[in-house]
Write a protein that holds these residues in place. Sequence first.
Motif, PDB file in Angstrom:
ATOM      1  N   GLY A 216      57.822  40.655  41.381  1.00 28.60           N
ATOM      2  CA  GLY A 216      58.972  41.377  41.630  1.00 28.60           C
ATOM      3  C   GLY A 216      59.508  41.809  43.377  1.00 28.60           C
ATOM      4  O   GLY A 216      59.756  42.085  43.660  1.00 28.60           O
ATOM      5  N   PHE A 217      57.609  42.824  43.117  1.00 29.93           N
ATOM      6  CA  PHE A 217      57.577  43.040  44.855  1.00 29.93           C
ATOM      7  C   PHE A 217      57.422  42.022  46.341  1.00 29.93           C
ATOM      8  O   PHE A 217      57.652  42.629  46.881  1.00 29.93           O
ATOM      9  CB  PHE A 217      56.425  44.320  45.022  1.00 29.93           C
ATOM     10  CG  PHE A 217      57.146  45.550  43.935  1.00 29.93           C
ATOM     11  CD1 PHE A 217      57.760  46.434  44.531  1.00 29.93           C
ATOM     12  CD2 PHE A 217      56.096  45.914  42.298  1.00 29.93           C
ATOM     13  CE1 PHE A 217      58.138  47.113  43.374  1.00 29.93           C
ATOM     14  CE2 PHE A 217      56.005  46.894  42.148  1.00 29.93           C
ATOM     15  CZ  PHE A 217      57.900  47.563  41.750  1.00 29.93           C
ATOM     16  N   ALA A 358      49.782  46.211  30.807  1.00 34.55           N
ATOM     17  CA  ALA A 358      48.613  45.611  31.623  1.00 34.55           C
ATOM     18  C   ALA A 358      48.733  44.861  33.076  1.00 34.55           C
ATOM     19  O   ALA A 358      49.590  43.829  32.959  1.00 34.55           O
ATOM     20  CB  ALA A 358      47.736  44.285  30.614  1.00 34.55           C
ATOM     21  N   ASN A 359      48.124  45.057  33.557  1.00 31.57           N
ATOM     22  CA  ASN A 359      47.770  44.371  35.766  1.00 31.57           C
ATOM     23  C   ASN A 359      47.208  44.402  35.315  1.00 31.57           C
ATOM     24  O   ASN A 359      45.160  44.232  35.214  1.00 31.57           O
ATOM     25  CB  ASN A 359      49.063  45.391  35.755  1.00 31.57           C
ATOM     26  CG  ASN A 359      49.251  46.747  35.921  1.00 31.57           C
ATOM     27  OD1 ASN A 359      47.460  47.245  36.648  1.00 31.57           O
ATOM     28  ND2 ASN A 359      49.879  47.549  35.317  1.00 31.57           N
ATOM     29  N   PRO A 360      46.344  43.649  37.326  1.00 34.71           N
ATOM     30  CA  PRO A 360      45.378  43.308  37.502  1.00 34.71           C
ATOM     31  C   PRO A 360      44.577  44.607  37.784  1.00 34.71           C
ATOM     32  O   PRO A 360      43.163  44.452  37.332  1.00 34.71           O
ATOM     33  CB  PRO A 360      45.870  42.402  38.865  1.00 34.71           C
ATOM     34  CG  PRO A 360      46.706  41.889  38.494  1.00 34.71           C
ATOM     35  CD  PRO A 360      47.680  42.790  37.422  1.00 34.71           C
ATOM     36  N   THR A 361      45.360  45.384  37.789  1.00 36.42           N
ATOM     37  CA  THR A 361      44.778  46.792  38.151  1.00 36.42           C
ATOM     38  C   THR A 361      44.158  47.417  36.995  1.00 36.42           C
ATOM     39  O   THR A 361      42.957  48.037  36.796  1.00 36.42           O
ATOM     40  CB  THR A 361      45.040  47.615  38.986  1.00 36.42           C
ATOM     41  OG1 THR A 361      45.796  47.088  40.344  1.00 36.42           O
ATOM     42  CG2 THR A 361      44.530  49.441  39.328  1.00 36.42           C
ATOM     43  N   LEU A 382      42.307  40.638  24.642  1.00 36.52           N
ATOM     44  CA  LEU A 382      43.089  41.038  25.545  1.00 36.52           C
ATOM     45  C   LEU A 382      44.289  39.439  25.604  1.00 36.52           C
ATOM     46  O   LEU A 382      43.955  38.446  25.141  1.00 36.52           O
ATOM     47  CB  LEU A 382      42.375  39.994  26.493  1.00 36.52           C
ATOM     48  CG  LEU A 382      41.026  41.570  27.410  1.00 36.52           C
ATOM     49  CD1 LEU A 382      40.608  40.602  28.180  1.00 36.52           C
ATOM     50  CD2 LEU A 382      40.965  42.521  26.560  1.00 36.52           C
ATOM     51  N   GLY A 383      45.194  39.922  26.120  1.00 37.60           N
ATOM     52  CA  GLY A 383      46.900  39.342  26.378  1.00 37.60           C
ATOM     53  C   GLY A 383      47.088  39.205  27.189  1.00 37.60           C
ATOM     54  O   GLY A 383      46.714  39.907  28.546  1.00 37.60           O
ATOM     55  N   SER A 384      47.664  38.146  28.020  1.00 38.35           N
ATOM     56  CA  SER A 384      48.009  37.373  29.377  1.00 38.35           C
ATOM     57  C   SER A 384      48.498  38.479  30.208  1.00 38.35           C
ATOM     58  O   SER A 384      49.627  39.757  29.280  1.00 38.35           O
ATOM     59  CB  SER A 384      48.871  36.664  29.572  1.00 38.35           C
ATOM     60  OG  SER A 384      48.362  35.014  28.601  1.00 38.35           O
ATOM     61  N   MET A 385      48.704  38.512  31.183  1.00 39.85           N
ATOM     62  CA  MET A 385      49.440  39.892  31.219  1.00 39.85           C
ATOM     63  C   MET A 385      51.240  39.224  32.140  1.00 39.85           C
ATOM     64  O   MET A 385      51.215  38.160  32.943  1.00 39.85           O
ATOM     65  CB  MET A 385      48.197  40.451  32.752  1.00 39.85           C
ATOM     66  CG  MET A 385      47.286  40.864  32.741  1.00 39.85           C
ATOM     67  SD  MET A 385      46.170  40.973  34.442  1.00 39.85           S
ATOM     68  CE  MET A 385      45.905  39.161  34.430  1.00 39.85           C
ATOM     69  N   GLY A 386      51.936  40.146  33.013  1.00 36.33           N
ATOM     70  CA  GLY A 386      53.042  38.945  32.961  1.00 36.33           C
ATOM     71  C   GLY A 386      53.516  40.090  34.252  1.00 36.33           C
ATOM     72  O   GLY A 386      53.309  40.890  35.413  1.00 36.33           O
ATOM     73  N   GLU A 387      54.813  38.838  35.236  1.00 36.35           N
ATOM     74  CA  GLU A 387      55.085  39.476  36.044  1.00 36.35           C
ATOM     75  C   GLU A 387      54.946  39.356  37.384  1.00 36.35           C
ATOM     76  O   GLU A 387      54.392  39.941  37.566  1.00 36.35           O
ATOM     77  CB  GLU A 387      55.798  40.890  35.958  1.00 36.35           C
ATOM     78  CG  GLU A 387      57.002  40.806  35.058  1.00 36.35           C
ATOM     79  CD  GLU A 387      57.735  42.078  35.051  1.00 36.35           C
ATOM     80  OE1 GLU A 387      58.116  42.858  36.157  1.00 36.35           O
ATOM     81  OE2 GLU A 387      57.571  43.381  33.791  1.00 36.35           O
ATOM     82  N   LEU A 388      53.744  38.330  37.551  1.00 41.04           N
ATOM     83  CA  LEU A 388      52.673  38.114  38.542  1.00 41.04           C
ATOM     84  C   LEU A 388      53.440  37.055  39.272  1.00 41.04           C
ATOM     85  O   LEU A 388      52.237  36.923  40.189  1.00 41.04           O
ATOM     86  CB  LEU A 388      51.613  38.086  37.635  1.00 41.04           C
ATOM     87  CG  LEU A 388      50.367  39.000  37.296  1.00 41.04           C
ATOM     88  CD1 LEU A 388      49.698  38.478  36.476  1.00 41.04           C
ATOM     89  CD2 LEU A 388      50.691  40.163  38.418  1.00 41.04           C
ATOM     90  N   GLU A 394      45.611  32.550  39.578  1.00 39.04           N
ATOM     91  CA  GLU A 394      44.956  33.583  39.730  1.00 39.04           C
ATOM     92  C   GLU A 394      43.848  34.977  40.056  1.00 39.04           C
ATOM     93  O   GLU A 394      43.171  35.228  39.217  1.00 39.04           O
ATOM     94  CB  GLU A 394      44.439  33.683  41.814  1.00 39.04           C
ATOM     95  CG  GLU A 394      44.424  34.580  42.937  1.00 39.04           C
ATOM     96  CD  GLU A 394      44.270  35.058  44.247  1.00 39.04           C
ATOM     97  OE1 GLU A 394      44.063  36.111  44.794  1.00 39.04           O
ATOM     98  OE2 GLU A 394      45.618  34.227  44.629  1.00 39.04           O
ATOM     99  N   GLU A 395      45.096  35.558  39.262  1.00 32.95           N
ATOM    100  CA  GLU A 395      45.019  37.415  38.585  1.00 32.95           C
ATOM    101  C   GLU A 395      44.084  36.517  37.083  1.00 32.95           C
ATOM    102  O   GLU A 395      43.161  37.679  36.617  1.00 32.95           O
ATOM    103  CB  GLU A 395      46.218  37.816  38.798  1.00 32.95           C
ATOM    104  CG  GLU A 395      46.837  38.298  40.142  1.00 32.95           C
ATOM    105  CD  GLU A 395      45.576  39.122  40.917  1.00 32.95           C
ATOM    106  OE1 GLU A 395      44.597  39.624  40.232  1.00 32.95           O
ATOM    107  OE2 GLU A 395      45.613  39.456  42.200  1.00 32.95           O
TER     108      GLU A 395
END
Length: 465
Positions: A216-217, A358-361, A382-388, A394-395
């Motif tokens: 989004g960003f 969850a996000n990379p940070t 661990l579950g996948s991270m969304g909106e990347l 890569e993340e």
Amino acid sequence: MHLIRHYDNIQPHAALCVNITNTTYSNMEISELYDIFRTHPIVTTDTRQCVKDSIFFALKGASFNGNDFALKALHEGCSYAVVDETRAEWTLDGNADTARRIIRVGNVLHTLQQLARHHRRALGTRIIGVTGTNGKTTTKELIAAVLSEKYNVLYTQGNLNNHIGVPLTLLRLNASHDIAVIEMGANHPGEIKTLVEIVEPDCGIITNVGRAHLGGFGSFEGVVKTKGELYDFLRKTHATVFIDADNAHLNGIAQGLSPVRYTSQGAPDADVEGRVVECKPFLTFEWRRRGGDTHRVETHLIGDYNICNMLAAATVGAHFGVCDNDICHALQSYIPSNNRSQLTVTAHNRLIVDAYNANPTSMAAALHNFANMQAEPKMMILGSMGELGDVSKEEHQRVVDTIKASGINDVWLVGEGFAQTEHPFRQFNNVEEVKAEIAKTDIRGKYILIKGSNAQKLFLLPELL
């Protein structure tokens, strides 16, 4: 024409109400709606929650249109329904009183936001705005807990931190509240600017900026710019900001501000400083005001990364005159909920549940903390991270590489994001596959980190482990 004029004169089959033809409202128009709100101070957007004498706002979404439920809201107990469309059945209802209680405006959402800002201005309550990539909900709750030792505090419930939740929270303010803590979230550029113009905070805090919602960003720089919109507003009003003195990104966008600083890494000239004592698995830390006594706090939070959230709350409390002992009491009494940094002890295992987001940070922080935790044997789900967006592969690979380096081998990865990576661990498409595997696997005596985006539904797992 003004909003809501001559209600008593509206007859069946006559004009439903007075129109606002645009979404820029004059003080007079909003003040007339505000007069109604003052005598009916409960707002709802859900016909399943139509408290007697409340006002229903007919919001629209991707799969619903609140205008379709205006009559139902009135029949369920609402005194008024605010709408932005017309319906033939509203005039065919056969009841002049029903037509009188339907208020048509140009845009229901904008009206809700304008009403919230008008209410905020009318009360003049001191408001602390909270945003950030990670930790904003925990920090908001910790700040509220600390301030509640001295004040009557209103604060954002749950995750009502968007363009709808923020005005709904503001409209819960009343004259008994001394202060409010309002959380503001964003996943697209400009969203924080919109929210701060509704909230008009007197002071604020950005917990941190990190690599989240990159789809989004558009970039990390986009994240920093959007979160920094809180600083932009506070800079114009010469307001107070509370800032993590160890965060280079926040210090880099804080020019022109006079911040109150806190540090966990010994940054000079901080108003509040602290350090991690241990995490076994709960965080224990020490803190002190500049030149003051040192206090030791044993918390109910998992993760050394939570010291920043704790120090933020202590700093805000100190600024607003809460004494040190009361700050310590609030911080050590706080128990997390909503699957954020929670320790859950089951009949067979100890679970560290951080499955709300969850996000990379945040993922990197959780993995670092878990790897350093003095507990064995360890397991991760661990579950996948969304909106990347374009950097998703890569993340996720970066997370996998971090896991490899940690030396933890009992790892289950869930979701499409991890399926795109190269790794030696167990891979599952979804939580249903994980649940099936748990049912046929003897998992006992482990410390298990459960972390992932809410969409992965890993919050369904604790009761099975």
